[in-house]
Design a protein around this motif. Structure first.
Motif, PDB file in Angstrom:
ATOM      1  N   GLY A 191       0.919  -1.141   0.002  1.00 40.77           N
ATOM      2  CA  GLY A 191      -0.147  -0.004  -0.113  1.00 40.77           C
ATOM      3  C   GLY A 191       0.818   1.333  -0.063  1.00 40.77           C
ATOM      4  O   GLY A 191       0.648   2.210  -0.791  1.00 40.77           O
ATOM      5  N   LYS A 192       1.819   1.284   0.871  1.00 40.64           N
ATOM      6  CA  LYS A 192       2.720   2.433   0.913  1.00 40.64           C
ATOM      7  C   LYS A 192       3.410   2.685  -0.529  1.00 40.64           C
ATOM      8  O   LYS A 192       3.613   3.604  -1.116  1.00 40.64           O
ATOM      9  CB  LYS A 192       3.523   2.312   1.994  1.00 40.64           C
ATOM     10  CG  LYS A 192       3.215   2.544   3.403  1.00 40.64           C
ATOM     11  CD  LYS A 192       4.253   2.424   4.301  1.00 40.64           C
ATOM     12  CE  LYS A 192       5.042   1.395   4.729  1.00 40.64           C
ATOM     13  NZ  LYS A 192       5.925   1.149   5.817  1.00 40.64           N
ATOM     14  N   HIS A 197      -6.612   1.807   3.111  1.00 39.60           N
ATOM     15  CA  HIS A 197      -6.076   0.264   3.799  1.00 39.60           C
ATOM     16  C   HIS A 197      -7.163   0.139   4.931  1.00 39.60           C
ATOM     17  O   HIS A 197      -7.205   1.035   6.115  1.00 39.60           O
ATOM     18  CB  HIS A 197      -4.848   0.440   4.221  1.00 39.60           C
ATOM     19  CG  HIS A 197      -4.417  -1.032   4.389  1.00 39.60           C
ATOM     20  ND1 HIS A 197      -2.998  -1.280   4.001  1.00 39.60           N
ATOM     21  CD2 HIS A 197      -4.955  -2.292   4.656  1.00 39.60           C
ATOM     22  CE1 HIS A 197      -2.782  -2.642   4.371  1.00 39.60           C
ATOM     23  NE2 HIS A 197      -4.077  -3.097   4.627  1.00 39.60           N
ATOM     24  N   VAL A 198      -8.049  -0.716   4.751  1.00 38.49           N
ATOM     25  CA  VAL A 198      -9.135  -0.952   6.046  1.00 38.49           C
ATOM     26  C   VAL A 198      -8.543  -2.273   6.813  1.00 38.49           C
ATOM     27  O   VAL A 198      -8.482  -3.148   5.991  1.00 38.49           O
ATOM     28  CB  VAL A 198     -10.394  -1.034   5.408  1.00 38.49           C
ATOM     29  CG1 VAL A 198     -11.597  -1.249   6.584  1.00 38.49           C
ATOM     30  CG2 VAL A 198     -10.971   0.196   4.386  1.00 38.49           C
ATOM     31  N   SER A 199      -8.705  -2.263   8.201  1.00 36.86           N
ATOM     32  CA  SER A 199      -7.888  -3.296   8.810  1.00 36.86           C
ATOM     33  C   SER A 199      -8.730  -3.443   9.979  1.00 36.86           C
ATOM     34  O   SER A 199      -9.537  -2.432  10.350  1.00 36.86           O
ATOM     35  CB  SER A 199      -6.679  -3.340   8.994  1.00 36.86           C
ATOM     36  OG  SER A 199      -6.044  -2.064   9.542  1.00 36.86           O
ATOM     37  N   ARG A 200      -8.438  -4.399  10.913  1.00 30.23           N
ATOM     38  CA  ARG A 200      -9.005  -4.297  12.256  1.00 30.23           C
ATOM     39  C   ARG A 200      -8.400  -3.563  13.249  1.00 30.23           C
ATOM     40  O   ARG A 200      -7.435  -3.007  13.410  1.00 30.23           O
ATOM     41  CB  ARG A 200      -8.519  -5.624  12.943  1.00 30.23           C
ATOM     42  CG  ARG A 200      -8.933  -5.952  14.291  1.00 30.23           C
ATOM     43  CD  ARG A 200      -8.045  -6.959  14.907  1.00 30.23           C
ATOM     44  NE  ARG A 200      -8.289  -6.709  16.405  1.00 30.23           N
ATOM     45  CZ  ARG A 200      -7.737  -7.553  17.370  1.00 30.23           C
ATOM     46  NH1 ARG A 200      -6.760  -8.520  16.996  1.00 30.23           N
ATOM     47  NH2 ARG A 200      -7.757  -7.401  18.571  1.00 30.23           N
ATOM     48  N   ALA A 201      -9.454  -2.853  14.064  1.00 28.52           N
ATOM     49  CA  ALA A 201      -9.032  -1.765  15.171  1.00 28.52           C
ATOM     50  C   ALA A 201      -8.104  -2.438  16.154  1.00 28.52           C
ATOM     51  O   ALA A 201      -8.285  -3.728  16.527  1.00 28.52           O
ATOM     52  CB  ALA A 201     -10.167  -1.275  15.775  1.00 28.52           C
ATOM     53  N   HIS A 202      -7.199  -1.616  16.875  1.00 25.82           N
ATOM     54  CA  HIS A 202      -6.238  -2.093  17.820  1.00 25.82           C
ATOM     55  C   HIS A 202      -6.434  -0.866  18.684  1.00 25.82           C
ATOM     56  O   HIS A 202      -6.267   0.302  18.417  1.00 25.82           O
ATOM     57  CB  HIS A 202      -5.071  -2.406  17.242  1.00 25.82           C
ATOM     58  CG  HIS A 202      -4.093  -3.001  18.363  1.00 25.82           C
ATOM     59  ND1 HIS A 202      -3.564  -2.413  19.280  1.00 25.82           N
ATOM     60  CD2 HIS A 202      -3.988  -4.292  18.770  1.00 25.82           C
ATOM     61  CE1 HIS A 202      -2.601  -3.022  20.007  1.00 25.82           C
ATOM     62  NE2 HIS A 202      -3.118  -4.563  19.725  1.00 25.82           N
ATOM     63  N   ARG A 241      -4.300   6.401   3.404  1.00 29.27           N
ATOM     64  CA  ARG A 241      -5.433   6.450   4.295  1.00 29.27           C
ATOM     65  C   ARG A 241      -5.722   5.232   5.188  1.00 29.27           C
ATOM     66  O   ARG A 241      -6.192   4.424   4.474  1.00 29.27           O
ATOM     67  CB  ARG A 241      -6.406   7.095   3.697  1.00 29.27           C
ATOM     68  CG  ARG A 241      -7.708   7.587   4.560  1.00 29.27           C
ATOM     69  CD  ARG A 241      -9.073   7.790   3.830  1.00 29.27           C
ATOM     70  NE  ARG A 241      -8.735   9.099   2.821  1.00 29.27           N
ATOM     71  CZ  ARG A 241      -8.376   8.872   1.321  1.00 29.27           C
ATOM     72  NH1 ARG A 241      -8.306   7.591   0.971  1.00 29.27           N
ATOM     73  NH2 ARG A 241      -8.324  10.038   0.890  1.00 29.27           N
ATOM     74  N   HIS A 242      -5.632   5.096   6.362  1.00 26.71           N
ATOM     75  CA  HIS A 242      -5.780   3.928   7.083  1.00 26.71           C
ATOM     76  C   HIS A 242      -7.349   4.121   7.891  1.00 26.71           C
ATOM     77  O   HIS A 242      -7.395   5.040   8.398  1.00 26.71           O
ATOM     78  CB  HIS A 242      -4.793   3.512   8.104  1.00 26.71           C
ATOM     79  CG  HIS A 242      -3.558   2.704   7.634  1.00 26.71           C
ATOM     80  ND1 HIS A 242      -3.472   1.559   7.375  1.00 26.71           N
ATOM     81  CD2 HIS A 242      -2.532   3.432   6.762  1.00 26.71           C
ATOM     82  CE1 HIS A 242      -2.423   1.470   6.946  1.00 26.71           C
ATOM     83  NE2 HIS A 242      -1.761   2.467   6.302  1.00 26.71           N
ATOM     84  N   LEU A 243      -8.100   3.227   7.610  1.00 29.91           N
ATOM     85  CA  LEU A 243      -9.474   3.130   8.368  1.00 29.91           C
ATOM     86  C   LEU A 243      -9.516   1.746   9.397  1.00 29.91           C
ATOM     87  O   LEU A 243      -9.121   0.882   8.664  1.00 29.91           O
ATOM     88  CB  LEU A 243     -10.525   3.073   7.382  1.00 29.91           C
ATOM     89  CG  LEU A 243     -10.505   4.441   6.427  1.00 29.91           C
ATOM     90  CD1 LEU A 243     -11.989   4.258   5.598  1.00 29.91           C
ATOM     91  CD2 LEU A 243     -10.824   5.550   7.078  1.00 29.91           C
ATOM     92  N   ARG A 244      -9.867   1.797  10.418  1.00 29.30           N
ATOM     93  CA  ARG A 244      -9.850   0.671  11.122  1.00 29.30           C
ATOM     94  C   ARG A 244     -11.241   0.385  11.949  1.00 29.30           C
ATOM     95  O   ARG A 244     -11.963   1.221  12.440  1.00 29.30           O
ATOM     96  CB  ARG A 244      -8.872   0.818  12.387  1.00 29.30           C
ATOM     97  CG  ARG A 244      -7.262   1.073  11.721  1.00 29.30           C
ATOM     98  CD  ARG A 244      -6.308   1.078  12.865  1.00 29.30           C
ATOM     99  NE  ARG A 244      -4.892   1.116  12.138  1.00 29.30           N
ATOM    100  CZ  ARG A 244      -4.246   2.222  11.990  1.00 29.30           C
ATOM    101  NH1 ARG A 244      -4.615   3.431  12.569  1.00 29.30           N
ATOM    102  NH2 ARG A 244      -3.095   2.080  11.154  1.00 29.30           N
ATOM    103  N   VAL A 245     -11.613  -0.892  11.690  1.00 29.66           N
ATOM    104  CA  VAL A 245     -13.125  -1.153  12.253  1.00 29.66           C
ATOM    105  C   VAL A 245     -12.657  -2.377  13.290  1.00 29.66           C
ATOM    106  O   VAL A 245     -11.960  -3.239  12.989  1.00 29.66           O
ATOM    107  CB  VAL A 245     -13.805  -1.744  10.854  1.00 29.66           C
ATOM    108  CG1 VAL A 245     -15.123  -2.377  11.156  1.00 29.66           C
ATOM    109  CG2 VAL A 245     -13.786  -0.979   9.738  1.00 29.66           C
TER     110      VAL A 245
END
Length: 395
Positions: A29-30, A41-46, A59-63
């Motif tokens: 992605g980078k 980039h959508v990924s698991r929240a931490h 742009r990172h979005l975390r769910v």
């Protein structure tokens, strides 16, 4: 080009808890963003990561996701629930990359989210009938063959693009002063063959064993994909007779620290027994780039980049006594510095075909062809794109 990358529900990005797929797509992605593409980039929240931020132009979005579980019966509904959570966060895109089980099905109804590009990171398990209109990308020829065995009609939709290596793994050359260390790095799980590695090391002639150390790096905790407390206890008991020459470091997810271990070793051993679990063997390739000579089991996935006797060694893990087979291979090899150094250099040279830049180009060429051909140009940043500081502060 507008590219969305989505990861599964169990591991965060950046790969704070490990994960080869998460590590690879974080780097890709980078690289896509560096070349001017608009990447989300959508990924698991931490807990240690903000829900929104920009990292190196991505742009990172975390769910909200889930703790990893070894149970398929629990993984599948969690993956579905996570996919439903992700859907509202998917921006308009040309390409939607995902390694989630259910998202290729959930996302294809709305073409504005992007052409679905399913990263098939494991042997298929019957899901391909759900992906009949989906582009399938995998990392090795054996997995492509498994895909076609399950769905012969997928030939035109399937492509093999291997995992890349970030620049940090590439040593300037194999370090001449590397220690006499046999290194394993990966999950500490029964399917990885670590018990047979310990047994093989214990069978080496005492004089030879006294000049080498065995270092085992990786998580044993079930939450990180390891075999749990019972398994690590069994491994420590097996190593007790040679405990002065065997070291368990535990998990190391920091990339710089892991690279330092690779570069400090001369031989990397990956004795995996996972006939349907290994798809590529990224750790072995990382070790090769860092200057290690690889010794691997005879799983098909290693054939794409390891040539026995030329840039690595392969032992028969399917025989009646695989530990003896590995001990025999190691015994002759470790006593011959000339052979070790020859294979180290050859392995290092072979790894140069897997640079991040080369593999990213292959992906981008494929994306452009699929999404609109050569006329599709890298996207310019949207005029309304908020700054990294604003994005990180967004609720």
């Amino acid at each position: 080009m507008r590219i969305t990358i989505t990861q599964g529900p169990f591991l965060p990005v950046p790969p704070l808890l490990g994960g080869a797929v998460e590590k690879v797509w974080f780097a890709l992605g980078k690289e896509f963003a560096r070349r001017g593409h608009d990447v989300t980039h959508v990924s698991r929240a931490h807990p240690s990561l903000p829900r929104r931020e920009i990292i190196d132009g991505v742009r990172h979005l975390r769910v909200s996701g889930f703790t990893a579980t070894p149970s398929p019966a629990r993984r599948m509904p969690r993956d579905l629930w996570y996919g439903l959570r992700v859907l509202p966060h998917l921006p308009p895109a040309d390409i939607l990359v995902t390694n989630s089980f259910w998202l290729p099905v959930l996302a294809r109804a709305r073409r504005s989210r992007g052409l679905v590009y399913a990263h098939v990171a494991r042997y298929p398990r019957g899901q391909l009938k759900l992906y009949r209109r989906t582009i399938l990308q995998t990392v090795s020829e054996p997995i492509r063959q498994a895909i076609l065995a399950e769905d012969a009609s997928a030939a035109a939709r399937t492509r093999v693009i291997p995992y890349p290596l970030s620049a940090g793994y590439f040593a300037p050359s194999p370090a001449p002063g590397a220690a006499n260390t046999l290194l394993y790095a990966g999950r500490v799980h029964p399917e990885k063959g670590i018990r047979l590695l310990i047994d093989a090391f214990a069978r080496l002639p005492e004089a030879l064993r006294a000049s080498w150390r065995l270092r085992i790096i990786g998580p044993w905790e079930t939450a990180c994909g390891g075999g749990g407390e019972q398994h690590i206890g069994e491994l420590r008991s097996a190593a007790a007779p040679v405990a002065d020459r065997v070291e368990f470091t535990g998990r190391i997810f920091d990339e710089a620290a892991l690279i330092a271990h690779y570069r400090a070793a001369r031989v990397f051993v990956y004795p995996s027994l996972a006939e349907r679990g290994e798809t590529f063997g990224l750790a072995a390739l990382e070790a090769m780039a860092s200057g290690c000579a690889p010794v691997v089991s005879s799983l098909a996935c290693f054939r794409d980049f390891i040539r026995p006797g030329e840039n690595g060694l392969v032992f028969d893990h399917r025989g009646s006594d695989p530990a003896a087979a590995l001990a025999s291979a190691l015994g002759a090899f470790l006593a011959d510095d000339v052979s070790i150094n020859k294979l180290r250099r050859s392995a290092w040279q072979s790894s140069r075909a897997y640079t991040l830049e080369k593999i990213a180009t292959r992906f981008l060429d494929d994306f452009a062809m699929l999404a609109g051909g050569p006329g599709l140009r890298p996207a310019k940043p949207d005029a309304g794109l908020i700054s990294a500081q604003q994005e990180s502060a967004a609720p």
